[in-house]
Design a protein around this motif. Structure first.
Motif, mmCIF file in Angstrom:
data_model
loop_
_atom_site.group_PDB
_atom_site.id
_atom_site.type_symbol
_atom_site.label_atom_id
_atom_site.label_comp_id
_atom_site.label_asym_id
_atom_site.label_seq_id
_atom_site.Cartn_x
_atom_site.Cartn_y
_atom_site.Cartn_z
ATOM 1 N N THR A 27 0.881 -1.159 0.000
ATOM 2 C CA THR A 27 0.000 0.000 0.000
ATOM 3 C C THR A 27 0.918 1.207 0.000
ATOM 4 N N CYS A 28 0.596 2.206 -0.819
ATOM 5 C CA CYS A 28 1.498 3.344 -0.958
ATOM 6 C C CYS A 28 0.749 4.553 -1.487
ATOM 7 N N TYR A 29 1.473 5.658 -1.559
ATOM 8 C CA TYR A 29 0.980 6.831 -2.270
ATOM 9 C C TYR A 29 2.148 7.401 -3.059
ATOM 10 N N SER A 30 1.814 8.164 -4.079
ATOM 11 C CA SER A 30 2.854 8.724 -4.928
ATOM 12 C C SER A 30 2.739 10.241 -4.955
ATOM 13 N N SER A 31 3.782 10.859 -5.470
ATOM 14 C CA SER A 31 3.774 12.311 -5.556
ATOM 15 C C SER A 31 2.677 12.805 -6.491
ATOM 16 N N GLY A 32 2.157 11.955 -7.344
ATOM 17 C CA GLY A 32 1.103 12.361 -8.261
ATOM 18 C C GLY A 32 -0.286 11.915 -7.858
ATOM 19 N N SER A 33 -0.439 11.356 -6.657
ATOM 20 C CA SER A 33 -1.743 10.793 -6.268
ATOM 21 C C SER A 33 -2.526 11.689 -5.315
ATOM 22 N N ASN A 34 -2.020 12.880 -5.025
ATOM 23 C CA ASN A 34 -2.690 13.803 -4.095
ATOM 24 C C ASN A 34 -2.995 13.151 -2.746
ATOM 25 N N GLY A 35 -2.120 12.270 -2.298
ATOM 26 C CA GLY A 35 -2.286 11.631 -0.998
ATOM 27 C C GLY A 35 -3.189 10.422 -0.994
ATOM 28 N N SER A 36 -3.783 10.078 -2.144
ATOM 29 C CA SER A 36 -4.652 8.903 -2.221
ATOM 30 C C SER A 36 -3.798 7.640 -2.222
ATOM 31 N N LEU A 37 -4.196 6.681 -1.414
ATOM 32 C CA LEU A 37 -3.471 5.416 -1.345
ATOM 33 C C LEU A 37 -3.834 4.521 -2.521
ATOM 34 N N PHE A 38 -2.864 3.750 -2.970
ATOM 35 C CA PHE A 38 -3.139 2.704 -3.945
ATOM 36 C C PHE A 38 -2.290 1.493 -3.604
ATOM 37 N N GLU A 39 -2.569 0.384 -4.238
ATOM 38 C CA GLU A 39 -1.892 -0.871 -3.932
ATOM 39 C C GLU A 39 -1.334 -1.497 -5.204
ATOM 40 N N PHE A 40 -0.324 -2.343 -4.992
ATOM 41 C CA PHE A 40 0.192 -3.168 -6.081
ATOM 42 C C PHE A 40 0.809 -4.425 -5.487
ATOM 43 N N ASP A 41 0.887 -5.459 -6.314
ATOM 44 C CA ASP A 41 1.528 -6.712 -5.930
ATOM 45 C C ASP A 41 2.924 -6.743 -6.527
ATOM 46 N N TYR A 42 3.890 -7.126 -5.705
ATOM 47 C CA TYR A 42 5.272 -7.272 -6.151
ATOM 48 C C TYR A 42 5.615 -8.753 -6.096
ATOM 49 N N THR A 43 6.037 -9.306 -7.234
ATOM 50 C CA THR A 43 6.333 -10.740 -7.304
ATOM 51 C C THR A 43 7.819 -11.033 -7.442
ATOM 52 N N GLY A 44 8.638 -10.012 -7.479
ATOM 53 C CA GLY A 44 10.072 -10.191 -7.713
ATOM 54 C C GLY A 44 10.404 -9.745 -9.123
ATOM 55 N N PRO A 45 10.001 -10.509 -10.121
ATOM 56 C CA PRO A 45 10.282 -10.065 -11.482
ATOM 57 C C PRO A 45 9.304 -9.030 -12.024
ATOM 58 N N ASP A 46 8.203 -8.775 -11.317
ATOM 59 C CA ASP A 46 7.176 -7.910 -11.892
ATOM 60 C C ASP A 46 6.343 -7.219 -10.815
ATOM 61 N N ILE A 47 5.701 -6.126 -11.221
ATOM 62 C CA ILE A 47 4.686 -5.449 -10.416
ATOM 63 C C ILE A 47 3.364 -5.668 -11.130
#
Length: 96
Positions: A27-47
């Protein structure tokens, strides 16, 4: 002329499931997300399965950085949590 822009991603939480030992969910936020959280799965070779929009260039840079910090699965919950505590901010440059 190429313009380079700064972009950051701050990881706020890492989840691990014994039924999916080769995947970490961030779970994270980015400088372009205006503070909105988003999620991603990290598998090692890929997101995968990101719920936010990451430019392909940023996604590739983030994947390489996570490979360096988290390695490849199978992952361990304690090691993943310790890594998140030691480094949560990832900064990148991308061009338009």
């Amino acid at each position: 002329m190429t313009n380079f822009f700064d972009f950051s991603i701050t990881l706020t939480k890492v989840s691990y499931s014994k039924s999916r030992p080769n995947t970490l969910r961030f779970t994270c936020y980015s400088s372009g997300s205006n503070g909105s959280l988003f999620e991603f799965d990290y598998t090692g070779p890929d997101i995968q399965n990101e719920t936010g929009i990451l430019l392909e260039d940023i996604k590739e840079q983030l994947c390489v950085a996570l490979q360096t910090d988290y390695g490849y699965g199978p992952f361990e919950r304690k090691a993943a949590n310790n890594q998140l505590k030691s480094k949560a901010l990832y900064q990148f440059k991308y061009n338009s």
